[in-house]
Design a protein around this motif. Structure first.
Motif, PDB file in Angstrom:
ATOM      1  N   PRO A  77       0.831  -1.209   0.000  1.00 33.45           N
ATOM      2  CA  PRO A  77       0.000   0.000   0.000  1.00 33.45           C
ATOM      3  C   PRO A  77       0.866   1.259   0.000  1.00 33.45           C
ATOM      4  CG  PRO A  77      -0.786  -1.561   1.641  1.00 33.45           C
ATOM      5  CD  PRO A  77       0.539  -2.082   1.145  1.00 33.45           C
ATOM      6  N   GLN A  78       0.428   2.221  -0.767  1.00 30.97           N
ATOM      7  CA  GLN A  78       1.087   3.526  -0.804  1.00 30.97           C
ATOM      8  C   GLN A  78       0.433   4.433   0.244  1.00 30.97           C
ATOM      9  OE1 GLN A  78       3.850   3.881  -3.184  1.00 30.97           O
ATOM     10  NE2 GLN A  78       3.376   1.727  -2.811  1.00 30.97           N
ATOM     11  N   PRO A  79       1.113   5.510   0.653  1.00 30.12           N
ATOM     12  CA  PRO A  79       0.575   6.352   1.737  1.00 30.12           C
ATOM     13  C   PRO A  79      -0.874   6.784   1.529  1.00 30.12           C
ATOM     14  CG  PRO A  79       2.841   6.955   1.305  1.00 30.12           C
ATOM     15  CD  PRO A  79       2.484   5.938   0.268  1.00 30.12           C
ATOM     16  N   GLN A  80      -1.257   7.073   0.286  1.00 32.70           N
ATOM     17  CA  GLN A  80      -2.635   7.515   0.038  1.00 32.70           C
ATOM     18  C   GLN A  80      -3.657   6.391   0.198  1.00 32.70           C
ATOM     19  OE1 GLN A  80       0.039   7.551  -2.058  1.00 32.70           O
ATOM     20  NE2 GLN A  80      -0.631   7.990  -4.149  1.00 32.70           N
ATOM     21  N   GLU A  81      -3.174   5.150   0.361  1.00 28.48           N
ATOM     22  CA  GLU A  81      -4.073   4.019   0.586  1.00 28.48           C
ATOM     23  C   GLU A  81      -4.186   3.644   2.062  1.00 28.48           C
ATOM     24  OE1 GLU A  81      -3.732   1.083  -3.162  1.00 28.48           O
ATOM     25  OE2 GLU A  81      -1.770   1.614  -2.344  1.00 28.48           O
ATOM     26  N   TYR A  82      -3.345   4.198   2.915  1.00 30.66           N
ATOM     27  CA  TYR A  82      -3.327   3.772   4.315  1.00 30.66           C
ATOM     28  C   TYR A  82      -4.684   3.932   4.991  1.00 30.66           C
ATOM     29  CZ  TYR A  82       1.862   3.819   4.119  1.00 30.66           C
ATOM     30  OH  TYR A  82       3.183   3.589   3.813  1.00 30.66           O
ATOM     31  N   ASP A  83      -5.335   5.073   4.753  1.00 24.24           N
ATOM     32  CA  ASP A  83      -6.609   5.336   5.440  1.00 24.24           C
ATOM     33  C   ASP A  83      -7.737   4.451   4.939  1.00 24.24           C
ATOM     34  OD1 ASP A  83      -5.523   7.241   7.092  1.00 24.24           O
ATOM     35  OD2 ASP A  83      -6.122   8.951   5.849  1.00 24.24           O
ATOM     36  N   LEU A 107       0.130  -1.048   9.464  1.00 21.01           N
ATOM     37  CA  LEU A 107      -0.560  -2.344   9.424  1.00 21.01           C
ATOM     38  C   LEU A 107      -0.893  -2.823  10.836  1.00 21.01           C
ATOM     39  CD1 LEU A 107       1.536  -4.097   6.625  1.00 21.01           C
ATOM     40  CD2 LEU A 107      -0.753  -3.092   6.411  1.00 21.01           C
ATOM     41  N   LYS A 108      -0.003  -2.548  11.783  1.00 22.66           N
ATOM     42  CA  LYS A 108      -0.296  -2.869  13.187  1.00 22.66           C
ATOM     43  C   LYS A 108      -1.456  -2.013  13.699  1.00 22.66           C
ATOM     44  CE  LYS A 108       2.923  -3.169  16.227  1.00 22.66           C
ATOM     45  NZ  LYS A 108       4.073  -2.713  17.043  1.00 22.66           N
ATOM     46  N   GLU A 109      -1.352  -0.724  13.479  1.00 27.56           N
ATOM     47  CA  GLU A 109      -2.361   0.218  13.982  1.00 27.56           C
ATOM     48  C   GLU A 109      -3.742  -0.096  13.413  1.00 27.56           C
ATOM     49  OE1 GLU A 109      -3.467   4.830  13.017  1.00 27.56           O
ATOM     50  OE2 GLU A 109      -1.340   4.345  13.210  1.00 27.56           O
TER      51      GLU A 109
END
Length: 379
Positions: A77-83, A107-109
């Motif tokens: 995942p790229q940063p814009q996919e984290y949320d 991924l932990k959070e």
């Protein structure tokens, strides 16, 4: 299970996580497959190809992540996919977490079930890494040859030489799948090839199957320092399952290299085996340190998506189906290969190499499954 395939957004990443035949297999097994519009376009699969196989086309990645229990991708995942990630969601893709602390923490959070292609292991084999290692190995001598040209501020040596002119000398560090395929292509292009490794059986095999212009050399610092001044191209092909790659060419050793030599660090996904390496993209693939050209593109096969997508998804689909059929917990306990692929689960790091790389606490996956109610266990 609802399975979603978003369009890849990493720079110049043209692969897709499933092909239409894989969709049909999953749908015929009772699963629902959702794919983002135009996700397969660069791999030469149209939206109609997917709908005819039984997939449902969604318009954007948010719809995919909101709808689906398993996300099937190619790259991390790229940063814009984290949320977009959700607790309990299965993420099955290449992750290469050892050099990526921020992604590991995300991924932990998010309490994602993160299963990494590159750590799915059957005995000594890494079956979901092998097809891309094969392709990256074949690409490496080709890009090295191109960037060895004078207009790239490199040496201007033709890899295969010519009548009365010596060929380039190519050093390949490692003796696994990447190395074997790089040696095959480099030798076929006429180079003088040296494969440096530590696995005696792999090197014996290479000597048996390769042409006379391929030789082997045991890998240690002494031999590395002796050979670096003699080579025009270095291909770093080191992989230790799940671990950060060791720096086999240090910053200090760079001064031993010829000015204008080209270093291709195929190990860059795992942090790189050359200390001066840093990830680059297909848009801006090279940089220079002390007159030495570095090529460190982190998704080399992504530029050949028609070949790469077929090779990758043919390998992944049996594991995808097993996870979808059984659920990730039962599939992990039933299949040791899938078990070894789970890197993060429910907020816990379950891959020792990743925990070690980031100095995080490691948890045995079975204990997580057994003790957490949300995974079907009891506290």
């Amino acid at each position: 299970m609802k399975i979603g395939i978003p369009k890849e957004i990493k720079t110049k990443e043209y692969r897709v996580g499933v092909i239409p035949s894989g969709v049909r297999l999953l749908v015929e097994s009772g699963h629902e497959v959702y794919i983002e519009k135009d996700a397969g376009e660069k791999s030469r699969f149209s939206n109609d190809d997917y709908t005819q196989a039984g997939a449902i086309i969604l318009q954007n990645p948010k719809e995919i992540y909101d709808t689906c229990e398993m996300i099937l991708k190619v790259k991390e995942p790229q940063p814009q996919e984290y949320d977009l990630l959700k607790p309990g969601q299965i993420l099955f893709t290449y992750l290469h977490l050892a050099p990526l602390r921020e992604l590991t923490e995300i991924l932990k959070e998010k309490e994602v079930i993160a299963i990494a292609y590159e750590t799915v292991q059957e005995g000594k084999r890494v079956p979901l890494l092998e097809p891309m290692s094969q392709i990256a190995g074949k690409i490496a001598p080709m890009v090295a040859s191109y960037f060895l040209s004078a207009h790239n501020n490199a040496m201007g040596v033709l890899i295969g030489g010519a009548s009365g002119a010596l060929p380039a000398r190519v050093l390949i560090i490692g003796s696994g799948t990447v190395a074997k395929n790089a040696a095959k292509i480099a030798s076929g292009m006429g180079a003088d090839v040296v494969v440096m490794g530590r696995n005696p059986s792999s090197m014996t095999e290479l000597e048996d199957i390769m042409p006379a212009n391929v030789s082997t050399l045991y890998s240690n610092r002494y031999n590395m320092e002796k050979i670096l001044p003699t080579v025009d191209i270095v291909i770093g092909a080191v992989y230790i399952t799940g671990e950060k790659a060791p720096h086999l060419i240090t910053r200090e050793m760079l001064s031993l290299c010829k000015k204008g030599a080209v270093l291709v660090d195929v190990a860059i996904d795992q942090g790189g085996c050359i200390e001066t390496s840093r990830p680059t993209t297909h848009d801006d693939p090279i940089f220079e340190v002390d007159g030495v050209i570095h090529y460190c593109v982190a998704n080399m096969p992504g530029d050949y998506p028609v070949t790469s997508t077929h090779a990758l998804t043919n390998a992944t689909i049996p594991y995808v189906k097993k996870i979808a059929d059984m659920g990730w917990q039962h599939a992990s306990l039933e299949d040791a290969a899938i078990y070894s692929g789970v890197n993060v689960a429910g907020g816990f790091v379950t891959e020792q190499a990743v925990a070690k790389a980031h100095q995080m606490e490691y948890y045995e996956l079975k204990s997580i499954i057994d003790n957490c109610p949300e995974f079907g266990g009891t506290v």
